[in-house]
Design an enzyme around this catalytic site. Structure first.
Site, mmCIF file in Angstrom:
data_model
loop_
_atom_site.group_PDB
_atom_site.id
_atom_site.type_symbol
_atom_site.label_atom_id
_atom_site.label_comp_id
_atom_site.label_asym_id
_atom_site.label_seq_id
_atom_site.Cartn_x
_atom_site.Cartn_y
_atom_site.Cartn_z
ATOM 1 N N ASP A 8 63.824 48.358 51.312
ATOM 2 C CA ASP A 8 65.208 48.011 50.968
ATOM 3 C C ASP A 8 65.948 49.140 50.233
ATOM 4 O O ASP A 8 65.581 49.509 49.112
ATOM 5 C CB ASP A 8 65.226 46.765 50.071
ATOM 6 C CG ASP A 8 64.407 45.613 50.610
ATOM 7 O OD1 ASP A 8 63.299 45.858 51.145
ATOM 8 O OD2 ASP A 8 64.849 44.457 50.473
ATOM 9 N N GLU A 39 69.372 45.882 53.676
ATOM 10 C CA GLU A 39 70.047 44.650 53.240
ATOM 11 C C GLU A 39 70.725 44.749 51.874
ATOM 12 O O GLU A 39 71.513 43.873 51.526
ATOM 13 C CB GLU A 39 69.061 43.468 53.234
ATOM 14 C CG GLU A 39 68.048 43.534 52.104
ATOM 15 C CD GLU A 39 67.568 42.170 51.632
ATOM 16 O OE1 GLU A 39 67.995 41.143 52.181
ATOM 17 O OE2 GLU A 39 66.753 42.140 50.694
ATOM 18 N N ASN A 67 67.595 38.381 53.719
ATOM 19 C CA ASN A 67 68.374 37.256 53.187
ATOM 20 C C ASN A 67 69.778 37.685 52.752
ATOM 21 O O ASN A 67 70.661 36.849 52.595
ATOM 22 C CB ASN A 67 67.630 36.592 52.022
ATOM 23 C CG ASN A 67 67.256 37.575 50.935
ATOM 24 O OD1 ASN A 67 66.631 38.603 51.207
ATOM 25 N ND2 ASN A 67 67.634 37.286 49.705
ATOM 26 N N HIS A 68 69.988 38.996 52.556
ATOM 27 C CA HIS A 68 71.324 39.492 52.183
ATOM 28 C C HIS A 68 72.146 39.959 53.390
ATOM 29 O O HIS A 68 73.179 40.623 53.205
ATOM 30 C CB HIS A 68 71.195 40.643 51.175
ATOM 31 C CG HIS A 68 70.759 40.200 49.809
ATOM 32 N ND1 HIS A 68 71.587 39.486 48.965
ATOM 33 C CD2 HIS A 68 69.581 40.338 49.154
ATOM 34 C CE1 HIS A 68 70.929 39.222 47.840
ATOM 35 N NE2 HIS A 68 69.718 39.726 47.926
ATOM 36 N N HIS A 178 61.632 43.077 50.736
ATOM 37 C CA HIS A 178 62.294 42.058 49.921
ATOM 38 C C HIS A 178 61.875 42.050 48.449
ATOM 39 O O HIS A 178 62.693 41.784 47.593
ATOM 40 C CB HIS A 178 62.118 40.641 50.498
ATOM 41 C CG HIS A 178 62.724 39.556 49.662
ATOM 42 N ND1 HIS A 178 64.085 39.354 49.603
ATOM 43 C CD2 HIS A 178 62.174 38.612 48.838
ATOM 44 C CE1 HIS A 178 64.337 38.330 48.787
ATOM 45 N NE2 HIS A 178 63.199 37.872 48.316
ATOM 46 N N HIS A 180 60.986 44.592 46.647
ATOM 47 C CA HIS A 180 61.503 45.829 46.034
ATOM 48 C C HIS A 180 60.479 46.566 45.197
ATOM 49 O O HIS A 180 60.844 47.454 44.419
ATOM 50 C CB HIS A 180 62.767 45.555 45.191
ATOM 51 C CG HIS A 180 63.975 45.177 45.992
ATOM 52 N ND1 HIS A 180 65.265 45.338 45.544
ATOM 53 C CD2 HIS A 180 64.078 44.635 47.230
ATOM 54 C CE1 HIS A 180 66.117 44.914 46.455
ATOM 55 N NE2 HIS A 180 65.426 44.472 47.489
#
Ligand code: FE2
Ligand code: FE2
Length: 269
Positions: A8, A39, A67-68, A178, A180
């Site tokens: 990410d 994202e 999800n973003h 996700h 991170h």
């Protein structure tokens, strides 16, 4: 085939580091394909069409989301027009865009890049296991495509490891995003799939998963309303994995973590 996957990308700090480093990495590591998770590229929340184009110009072949995906609403009208932009395959029916990209690489190679999103401690989504089974029935390894990368975008390490073993021997690599934070479990699974639970973010690690630490700590400790979270703006560590894929089998021959710049202990393939 040498494939670089970066986790990410968070905000300007992450974007600047990735765009600055990618051309040199592509040359020095003789990369055949580069896939990044975007994202959180737009100030931590989603990505814009303009930022997609900036990543492609820097050498990125495909961008995965999560999800973003739709935090920047303009992406909804754009997603269908970009065949290299990959949102979760198991998003609910009617979601814009696609859950996979087929990348035509030099020397006739084809890479299938897919994203599935998890269901543990995440918003509701369709079954990720069934969704990838259906896709692999259409595009089996060594059939329609020569390599398959699966970005498993999930909160729980258990769900990501489960997906790794579920797909072992059927895809080239299963890499998590996700959380991170890069995990220290890069490995070749028994049937030849490269795996790491999380690639880690490309962002400033003097932060709370990429976001400014003062606001984040206040929110966590006080549980009171405060400013909107904004990305930390110190130097980013670019985090990801380099996967080498055997041309004959389509399975992985090695996976090596990469961490460059910023605060984390450096790792260069
Ligand atoms: Fe993220
Ligand atoms: Fe996410």
């Amino acid at each position: 085939m040498k494939l670089l996957f970066l986790g990410d990308i968070v905000g300007r700090s992450g974007r600047d580091a990735v765009v600055a480093l990618l051309p040199g990495l592509k040359r020095d590591l003789a990369l055949d394909a580069i896939v990044v998770n975007g994202e959180n590229a737009a100030h931590g929340f989603g990505i814009t069409p303009k930022l997609c184009q900036e990543f492609y110009a820097a050498g990125v072949d495909a961008i995965t989301l999560g999800n973003h995906s739709w935090d920047q609403k303009e992406l909804m009208a754009y997603a269908d027009s970009d065949p290299r932009l990959v949102r979760p395959l198991n998003a609910v029916r009617g979601t814009p865009g696609r859950g996979f990209a087929i990348l035509e690489l030099p020397r006739g190679k084809k890479l299938l890049a897919v994203q599935v999103i998890g269901r543990l401690f995440m918003d509701a989504a369709d079954d990720p296991f069934g969704a990838i089974d259906d896709l692999l029935a259409r595009y089996p390894l060594k059939g329609a495509v020569s390599a398959i990368l699966v970005d498993v975008h999930a909160e729980a390490t258990s769900e990501k490891m489960g997906m790794g073993h579920y797909l072992d021997g059927r895809v080239s690599a299963v890499i998590g995003t996700h959380s991170h934070i890069p995990t220290a479990d890069a490995q070749l699974l028994p049937k030849g799939t490269a795996y790491q639970t999380d690639a880690g973010m490309c962002g400033d690690y003097d932060s709370v998963i990429g976001m400014g630490k003062e606001t984040a700590v206040y929110k966590l400790s006080r549980k009171l309303p405060t400013d909107r979270l904004a990305p930390a703006d110190g130097q980013a560590t670019v985090c990801g994995v380099l996967v080498e894929i055997d041309n004959a089998s389509g399975l992985a021959s090695s996976i090596v973590p990469l961490r460059l710049g910023g605060r984390l202990m450096q790792a260069m393939p």
